[in-house]
Design an enzyme around this catalytic site. Structure first.
Site, short mmCIF file in Angstrom:
data_model
loop_
_atom_site.label_atom_id
_atom_site.label_comp_id
_atom_site.label_asym_id
_atom_site.label_seq_id
_atom_site.Cartn_x
_atom_site.Cartn_y
_atom_site.Cartn_z
CE LYS A 82 -1.79 1.42 4.10
NZ LYS A 82 -1.36 3.06 4.21
CG ASN A 83 2.22 2.85 3.53
OD1 ASN A 83 1.10 3.13 3.13
ND2 ASN A 83 2.55 2.47 4.86
NE ARG A 88 -1.97 12.72 7.72
CZ ARG A 88 -0.91 12.49 7.44
NH1 ARG A 88 -0.64 11.78 6.79
NH2 ARG A 88 -0.06 13.90 7.50
CB CYS A 112 -5.02 10.43 11.20
SG CYS A 112 -3.76 9.86 11.71
NE ARG A 128 0.52 10.74 10.43
CZ ARG A 128 -0.05 9.61 9.70
NH1 ARG A 128 -1.13 9.07 9.65
NH2 ARG A 128 0.43 9.26 8.76
N PRO A 129 1.75 16.68 11.27
CG PRO A 129 3.64 17.34 12.22
CD PRO A 129 2.53 16.26 12.32
CB ILE A 130 2.35 18.64 5.92
CG1 ILE A 130 1.68 20.11 6.05
CG2 ILE A 130 1.40 17.28 5.74
CD1 ILE A 130 0.70 20.26 4.60
CG ASP A 131 6.83 20.59 10.33
OD1 ASP A 131 6.06 19.73 10.23
OD2 ASP A 131 7.97 20.76 11.03
CG LEU A 132 9.56 17.96 8.69
CD1 LEU A 132 10.03 16.59 9.02
CD2 LEU A 132 10.82 18.61 9.14
CG ASP A 167 3.15 1.65 9.41
OD1 ASP A 167 3.39 1.80 8.26
OD2 ASP A 167 2.81 2.54 10.34
CB ILE A 198 7.06 6.79 14.80
CG1 ILE A 198 8.14 5.74 14.58
CG2 ILE A 198 6.63 7.71 13.45
CD1 ILE A 198 9.48 6.67 14.23
NE ARG A 228 -7.35 4.73 5.21
CZ ARG A 228 -7.02 5.96 5.53
NH1 ARG A 228 -7.51 6.42 6.53
NH2 ARG A 228 -6.15 6.49 4.73
C1 EPZ Z 1 4.32 7.14 6.36
O1 EPZ Z 1 3.41 7.94 6.73
C2 EPZ Z 1 3.20 5.84 6.49
N1 EPZ Z 1 1.95 6.36 5.43
C3 EPZ Z 1 2.72 5.46 7.66
O2 EPZ Z 1 2.01 4.39 7.36
C4 EPZ Z 1 3.85 5.30 8.49
O3 EPZ Z 1 3.49 4.92 9.90
C5 EPZ Z 1 4.84 6.42 8.41
O4 EPZ Z 1 5.15 6.55 7.23
C6 EPZ Z 1 6.04 5.89 9.32
O5 EPZ Z 1 6.75 4.88 8.94
C7 EPZ Z 1 2.36 6.06 3.98
O6 EPZ Z 1 3.27 5.64 3.45
C8 EPZ Z 1 1.12 6.59 3.06
P1 EPZ Z 1 6.18 10.40 8.62
P2 EPZ Z 1 4.00 9.50 7.06
O7 EPZ Z 1 6.25 11.71 7.71
O8 EPZ Z 1 4.88 9.89 5.70
C9 EPZ Z 1 6.46 13.82 11.76
C10 EPZ Z 1 -0.03 2.85 7.89
O9 EPZ Z 1 -0.33 2.53 8.88
N2 EPZ Z 1 6.32 14.61 10.88
O10 EPZ Z 1 7.31 9.50 8.42
O11 EPZ Z 1 2.81 10.36 7.18
C11 EPZ Z 1 5.16 12.98 12.15
O12 EPZ Z 1 4.12 13.59 12.88
C12 EPZ Z 1 0.61 4.27 7.73
O13 EPZ Z 1 0.21 2.32 6.60
C13 EPZ Z 1 6.49 15.98 10.91
O14 EPZ Z 1 6.68 16.11 12.30
O15 EPZ Z 1 4.94 9.49 8.32
C14 EPZ Z 1 5.55 11.61 12.86
O16 EPZ Z 1 5.66 11.86 14.24
C15 EPZ Z 1 0.35 5.03 9.03
N3 EPZ Z 1 6.51 16.73 10.28
C16 EPZ Z 1 6.98 11.21 12.17
O17 EPZ Z 1 7.43 12.55 11.70
C17 EPZ Z 1 6.35 16.47 8.67
O18 EPZ Z 1 6.19 17.29 8.12
C18 EPZ Z 1 6.87 10.47 11.03
O19 EPZ Z 1 5.98 10.75 10.10
C19 EPZ Z 1 6.24 14.89 8.65
C20 EPZ Z 1 6.12 14.08 9.45
#
Ligand code: EPZ
Length: 427
Positions: free
Chosen positions: A22-23, A99, A123, A128-132, A312, A334, A404
């Protein structure tokens, strides 16, 4: 909303087909935006999130064609073609459902110099911020405005290569920036990039489309921008989280199951955690064979970015060790709220105490079936795993969460001997 009814206590045995990841799919599909030529993805899983992603891409003008998929077949073949982008807006009503829609931001910006994407919001497992994501795209020359819940990114003079160092590892931010950088002018270096296998899959597909990327699989990616990408055909990797989930399901029942299509290489820390718990995954020509050596043992593991133990898999392994001999400690580093499965497992007799980021699990002799509520994708799978071992009947409500990320779950589990069925109705 449908429910799933499980009568537990049966050993799982036989062959279970693992689907495409999926991912990986949710990052590979938006990559089609980077070219006007067709991108064909093979081994695509049949999942609600994949359908939502396809619907979003259609709204942007991407044509999608699924090659004659028989209803009972696995691994669809989907051809996407972004011949002409007709919209650069990803609307709230789609993004709020998934998302990962945010992953159209980088490729849209690279292709059109403009992208307006609804902010995905939080969620069940965290905010789940997107600042990065945004900081990375700004470093490539984008102007970012936040307006009434939408991110509006513009790059009228195109994107230029940059050196980007992520302060924390982010899978999505790495994917968005990587997809933008492949069409940026000049060299981009991404430091502290996420190394998840799904990102390796994306990078390999981009290279097949003509991108120039070095350091694939490492925390330092070097991207030499090119003026255009061409079409390609790419096979989606097998789903390592689905593999780990069904390994827990087989193990908790004391079963012996061949996970067809599973690959060992991307399962590192999960294999280690399962081995510590007394579960072995043995490589076989067609995949991985999972069975228990003896009883289940308690483990101590904490989640971490790849190659660490995947967040996950945390909920699924927790279900497994609820019936282990001895105690376990699982630490979630995480996400801030990824223990929604704990109260539901407790309803089934599990003995779990959460203190801060750690969950302390004392193994109990037996779980008992109960009506439980799914809250998020992996928590739902945790309840299914527990239900397979519990005495009596378990009813899992709100199984749309499962749909999903787990293709034809009840069919796959029934195929290895589980007493499981989906009940339409007011879960
Ligand atoms: C991906 O989510 C996966 N989703 C998630 O899988 C998975 O849990 C996660 O990576 C971690 O491995 C998909 O690939 C579609 P991150 P993502 O950005 O990209 C923080 C599932 O069950 N962060 O690596 O959203 C965030 O809050 C799903 O299949 C910021 O602070 O995860 C978290 O604490 C759930 N700012 C950490 O980083 C940002 O801009 C890791 O998040 C982005 C993230």
């Amino acid at each position: 909303m449908d429910q799933i009814r499980i009568r537990g206590g049966l050993r799982l045995q036989g062959r279970l087909q693992i689907s495409g990841a999926k991912n990986a799919a949710l990052a590979l599909m938006p990559a089609a935006l980077l070219t006007d030529e067709p991108l064909t993805l093979r081994n695509l899983p049949r999942l609600a999130d994949v359908d939502t992603c396809g619907h979003l891409l259609n709204q942007l003008g991407v044509s999608t064609h699924i090659e004659g998929a028989r209803p009972d077949s696995f691994g669809r073949v989907l051809t996407l073609r972004a011949g002409r982008i007709t919209s650069t807006t990803a609307p709230y009503d789609i993004v709020r459902r998934m998302r990962a829609s945010i992953l159209v931001l980088g490729p849209l910006l690279a292709r059109e110099g403009l992208a307006t994407v609804s902010r995905p919001g939080g969620c069940a497992i965290g905010n789940r911020p997107i600042d990065l994501h945004l900081k990375g795209l700004e470093a490539l020359g984008a102007t970012i405005e936040l307006d009434r819940g939408y991110v509006r990114a513009t790059a009228s003079r195109g994107l230029s290569g940059a050196r980007i160092t992520f302060p924390t590892v982010s899978v999505g931010a790495t994917e968005n920036v990587l997809m933008a950088a492949v069409l940026a002018k000049g060299m981009t270096v991404i430091e502290n990039a996420a190394r998840e296998p799904e990102i390796v899959d994306l990078a390999r597909c981009l290279v097949a489309m003509g991108a120039r990327i070095d350091g694939i699989g490492t925390e330092r990616l070097e991207v030499e921008g090119v003026s255009r990408l061409h079409g390609a055909t790419y096979r989606v990797m097998p789903d390592r989280i689905e593999t780990g989930s069904y390994a827990c399901a087989a193990a908790i029942t004391g079963g012996d199951v061949l996970l067809v299509g599973a690959e060992r290489e991307t399962m590192g820390a999960t294999l280690q955690a399962l081995a510590e718990a007394g579960v072995e995954l043995l490589p076989e020509p067609e995949g991985l064979r999972v069975r228990r050596r003896n009883g289940l043992a308690g483990i101590s593991v904490q989640t971490a970015p790849y190659p660490g133990f995947p967040t996950d898999m945390q909920a699924q392994v927790m279900a497994l060790v609820t019936v282990a001999e001895g105690a376990s400690i699982l630490t979630e580093t995480i996400f801030e709220n990824r223990y929604m499965h704990v109260p539901e497992l407790a309803r089934m007799g599990a003995d779990i105490t959460v203190r801060g980021r750690s969950a302390f699990i004392r193994g109990v002799g037996r779980l008992t079936g109960a009506p439980v509520m799914a809250t998020d994708l992996r928590a739902s799978m945790s309840l299914v795993i527990a239900g397979l071992a519990a005495e009596g009947e378990t009813l899992v409500r709100r199984v749309y969460h499962l749909d999903r990320g787990y293709e034809r779950l009840e069919e796959k589990l029934a195929g290895v001997g589980a007493d499981i069925e989906r009940i339409a109705g007011d879960g």
